[in-house]
Design a protein around this motif. Sequence first.
Motif, PDB file in Angstrom:
ATOM      1  N   TYR A  97       5.331  41.106  14.243  1.00 54.55           N
ATOM      2  CA  TYR A  97       6.210  41.727  15.227  1.00 54.55           C
ATOM      3  C   TYR A  97       7.597  41.104  15.119  1.00 54.55           C
ATOM      4  O   TYR A  97       7.772  39.913  15.344  1.00 54.55           O
ATOM      5  N   SER A 139       7.284  56.281  18.386  1.00 54.38           N
ATOM      6  CA  SER A 139       6.902  55.755  19.696  1.00 54.38           C
ATOM      7  C   SER A 139       7.681  56.422  20.817  1.00 54.38           C
ATOM      8  O   SER A 139       8.683  57.087  20.593  1.00 54.38           O
ATOM      9  N   ASP A 158       9.278  46.271  25.021  1.00 55.86           N
ATOM     10  CA  ASP A 158       9.234  46.813  23.665  1.00 55.86           C
ATOM     11  C   ASP A 158       7.858  46.677  23.021  1.00 55.86           C
ATOM     12  O   ASP A 158       7.349  47.616  22.419  1.00 55.86           O
ATOM     13  N   LYS A 159       7.247  45.533  23.141  1.00 57.69           N
ATOM     14  CA  LYS A 159       5.951  45.287  22.502  1.00 57.69           C
ATOM     15  C   LYS A 159       4.853  46.200  23.051  1.00 57.69           C
ATOM     16  O   LYS A 159       3.856  46.446  22.369  1.00 57.69           O
ATOM     17  N   ASP A 160       5.030  46.721  24.254  1.00 58.14           N
ATOM     18  CA  ASP A 160       4.016  47.549  24.904  1.00 58.14           C
ATOM     19  C   ASP A 160       4.293  49.048  24.822  1.00 58.14           C
ATOM     20  O   ASP A 160       3.569  49.839  25.438  1.00 58.14           O
ATOM     21  N   ARG A 161       5.351  49.436  24.095  1.00 58.54           N
ATOM     22  CA  ARG A 161       5.670  50.869  24.010  1.00 58.54           C
ATOM     23  C   ARG A 161       4.549  51.641  23.319  1.00 58.54           C
ATOM     24  O   ARG A 161       4.061  51.238  22.270  1.00 58.54           O
ATOM     25  N   PRO A 162       4.140  52.782  23.904  1.00 51.70           N
ATOM     26  CA  PRO A 162       3.072  53.590  23.313  1.00 51.70           C
ATOM     27  C   PRO A 162       3.633  54.544  22.254  1.00 51.70           C
ATOM     28  O   PRO A 162       4.848  54.689  22.099  1.00 51.70           O
ATOM     29  N   ALA A 206       1.926  44.828  18.270  1.00 53.17           N
ATOM     30  CA  ALA A 206       2.607  45.757  19.182  1.00 53.17           C
ATOM     31  C   ALA A 206       1.732  46.994  19.387  1.00 53.17           C
ATOM     32  O   ALA A 206       1.076  47.473  18.458  1.00 53.17           O
ATOM     33  N   ARG A 207       1.739  47.493  20.599  1.00 53.11           N
ATOM     34  CA  ARG A 207       0.875  48.625  20.969  1.00 53.11           C
ATOM     35  C   ARG A 207       1.050  49.814  20.027  1.00 53.11           C
ATOM     36  O   ARG A 207       0.069  50.420  19.597  1.00 53.11           O
ATOM     37  N   ARG A 208       2.285  50.177  19.688  1.00 50.96           N
ATOM     38  CA  ARG A 208       2.523  51.350  18.844  1.00 50.96           C
ATOM     39  C   ARG A 208       1.995  51.150  17.423  1.00 50.96           C
ATOM     40  O   ARG A 208       1.518  52.100  16.803  1.00 50.96           O
ATOM     41  N   HIS A 216      -1.994  51.245  17.693  1.00 46.58           N
ATOM     42  CA  HIS A 216      -2.485  52.604  17.906  1.00 46.58           C
ATOM     43  C   HIS A 216      -2.287  53.451  16.649  1.00 46.58           C
ATOM     44  O   HIS A 216      -3.145  54.274  16.316  1.00 46.58           O
ATOM     45  N   VAL A 257       9.085  49.611  30.342  1.00 42.65           N
ATOM     46  CA  VAL A 257       7.991  49.103  29.517  1.00 42.65           C
ATOM     47  C   VAL A 257       8.576  48.172  28.448  1.00 42.65           C
ATOM     48  O   VAL A 257       9.494  48.566  27.727  1.00 42.65           O
TER      49      VAL A 257
END
Length: 190
Positions: free
Chosen positions: A101, A31, A39-43, A74-76, A79, A37
Motif C-alpha cells: 500500500y 474504486s 483511502d485504504k478503506d475505499r470500495p 487496501a479494500r479496493r 476486493h 471514507v
Amino acid sequence: MPPSTETPPERTGSADSRPRRRLVVLRHAKSAWPEGVPDKDRPLGARGLRDAPAAGRFLAEAGLLPDLVLCSPARRARHTWELAAAELDGAPPTRHDPRLYGADAEDLLDILHGVPDDTGTVLLVGHNPGLEDLVLLLAAQGVGDALDRVRTKFPTSATAVLTWHGTWPGLRPGEALLTQLAIPRGHRAP
C-alpha cells in the motif's frame, strides 16, 4: 484496447539455462470515493465491480495462474483480487502485504526480491503510480506497442505480464520483457 496477443521473440544464440520467471502486475479495479471514507478503506465502484471479474477471465484465458499472489491490504485491491480469483480454477496462495500500500517502484522491487526462488509466476495486485513505475523500471523491451501503452497510461484493471530468465532475488531494472498488456473491461447490464 485489446490485449497484445503477440508471442515474445525467442532468444538468439545459446539457450538460457536460468529458470524463466513471470510477473503479472494487476492494478486494482476502479474504486469509489465515498465521502468520509479513509483511502485504504475505499470500495470498488460500479465499473470496478464489472472489471475485476473481467481481469480474472483474462488471467484464466491467458493461462496466467500465479503460484503466489502478493496483494495490497487496501479494500479496493483485496476486493479486486477476490473477484478476479473467482474466475480462476483454484485459488493460489495469497499474501496481503501492508508494504504494497503506497509502495513506489523500488519498494515493490525489494518486495519481489523476497519471493521464494521456487516460485515461477507472481501476481502483484496494488496501486499506481508504483505499479506503472515498476513495469517501466523492469521492462527493457516490450512486445508490439505494449511498452508505449504503459508509458501513456496504466489505468485501473490494467494487467501487465513481464518475463525474464533468472531469480527473484536477482531481478534487476531493465531485465524483463513486457510480453502482454491488457485492460480488461466488464460489460454493463442492459
